[in-house]
Design a protein around this motif. Structure first.
Motif, mmCIF file in Angstrom:
data_model
loop_
_atom_site.group_PDB
_atom_site.id
_atom_site.type_symbol
_atom_site.label_atom_id
_atom_site.label_comp_id
_atom_site.label_asym_id
_atom_site.label_seq_id
_atom_site.Cartn_x
_atom_site.Cartn_y
_atom_site.Cartn_z
ATOM 1 N N VAL A 156 -15.539 -0.178 -7.806
ATOM 2 C CA VAL A 156 -14.408 0.680 -8.150
ATOM 3 C C VAL A 156 -13.627 0.963 -6.871
ATOM 4 C CG1 VAL A 156 -13.718 2.920 -9.092
ATOM 5 C CG2 VAL A 156 -15.673 1.730 -10.065
ATOM 6 N N GLY A 157 -12.304 0.799 -6.949
ATOM 7 C CA GLY A 157 -11.453 1.037 -5.787
ATOM 8 C C GLY A 157 -11.163 2.513 -5.591
ATOM 9 N N LEU A 158 -10.917 2.900 -4.357
ATOM 10 C CA LEU A 158 -10.596 4.273 -3.999
ATOM 11 C C LEU A 158 -9.411 4.236 -3.039
ATOM 12 C CD1 LEU A 158 -11.350 7.288 -4.126
ATOM 13 C CD2 LEU A 158 -12.988 6.864 -2.288
ATOM 14 N N TRP A 217 -18.008 2.346 -4.325
ATOM 15 C CA TRP A 217 -16.642 2.740 -3.982
ATOM 16 C C TRP A 217 -16.109 1.849 -2.865
ATOM 17 C CZ3 TRP A 217 -14.131 5.865 -7.115
ATOM 18 C CH2 TRP A 217 -14.856 6.768 -7.890
ATOM 19 N N GLU A 255 -3.107 0.613 -2.013
ATOM 20 C CA GLU A 255 -2.672 0.359 -3.388
ATOM 21 C C GLU A 255 -2.436 -1.122 -3.661
ATOM 22 O OE1 GLU A 255 -0.189 3.415 -5.538
ATOM 23 O OE2 GLU A 255 0.165 4.030 -3.459
ATOM 24 N N VAL A 299 -5.792 -2.794 -4.195
ATOM 25 C CA VAL A 299 -6.357 -2.436 -5.498
ATOM 26 C C VAL A 299 -5.688 -3.241 -6.601
ATOM 27 C CG1 VAL A 299 -6.394 -0.589 -7.220
ATOM 28 C CG2 VAL A 299 -7.228 -0.147 -4.946
ATOM 29 N N LEU A 305 -12.469 -5.759 -9.310
ATOM 30 C CA LEU A 305 -12.712 -4.325 -9.501
ATOM 31 C C LEU A 305 -12.660 -4.008 -10.991
ATOM 32 C CD1 LEU A 305 -10.405 -2.688 -6.790
ATOM 33 C CD2 LEU A 305 -12.866 -2.993 -6.674
ATOM 34 N N ALA A 311 -10.098 1.954 -10.561
ATOM 35 C CA ALA A 311 -9.719 2.534 -9.273
ATOM 36 C C ALA A 311 -9.284 3.979 -9.469
ATOM 37 C CB ALA A 311 -8.594 1.737 -8.631
ATOM 38 N N VAL A 331 -6.751 6.614 -7.655
ATOM 39 C CA VAL A 331 -5.645 6.643 -6.697
ATOM 40 C C VAL A 331 -5.199 8.085 -6.498
ATOM 41 C CG1 VAL A 331 -3.310 5.844 -6.201
ATOM 42 C CG2 VAL A 331 -4.889 4.360 -7.448
#
Length: 177
Positions: free
Chosen positions: A50-52, A88, A93, A96, A105, A108, A110
């Motif tokens: 999962v993107g952060l 994570w 951006e 992602v 992914l 995410a 944001v």
């Protein structure tokens, strides 16, 4: 040619009984294995990517520069609440968007650029304009399938361990605030 009809073998009851038993056993096995594999997908989850993203620019409050987005991302990275369930990945951006598109992914979180300023606007008395509601955007990868995207979203809306907002607070657009 002999007097035996070629389809006479289909009239034999043992053939139909054996066929019915084999089909029933196979259907039972498929059902047991399918349900067994899907009984608790979140419980068997490990390292869901999962993107952060922290795009928050921060704001000046009382002469000090404050960046709440940075605090949120640091807290999430240090948090042990999800154990090894969520992996994570801190990125920008653009990264992602690319990785969601490539299927690397599942979702995410944001933190938008105006997050700190929208929160400080809620507390400041000198604001002629109505303040903008602070939101966090949740992106999910729909091409990862319903199970993958719902597990990723579950990490944000109370279905997982990383609960960020009370249930029912979402705006319906993948934003929580």
């Amino acid at each position: 040619m002999s007097g035996i009809h070629p389809f006479r073998v289909l009239q034999a009851k043992p053939l139909w009984i054996a066929n019915g038993v084999i089909t029933g056993v196979l259907a039972l096995l498929f059902t047991v294995f399918y349900v067994g594999a899907n009984i608790d997908p979140a419980g068997h989850l490990t390292k869901l990517p999962v993107g952060l993203v922290n795009a928050d620019k921060g704001a000046t409050v009382g002469g000090k520069h404050v960046n709440l987005g940075e605090r949120i991302t640091e807290s999430i990275k240090k948090s042990t609440a999800s154990g090894d369930r969520i992996d994570w990945k801190v990125m920008d951006e653009k990264g992602v968007t690319e990785e969601l598109g490539e299927g690397k992914l599942y979702g995410a979180l944001v933190v938008p650029g105006n997050f700190t300023s929208s929160i400080t606007a809620l507390t400041s008395a000198a604001g002629a304009e109505s303040p903008v509601r602070p939101t966090l955007r949740v992106l999910t990868n729909q091409s990862a399938g319903s199970m993958g995207s719902s597990l990723a979203r579950g990490g944000f809306d109370g279905g997982g361990r990383e609960r960020l907002a009370p249930r029912g607070q979402g705006t319906g657009r993948g934003e929580w605030g």
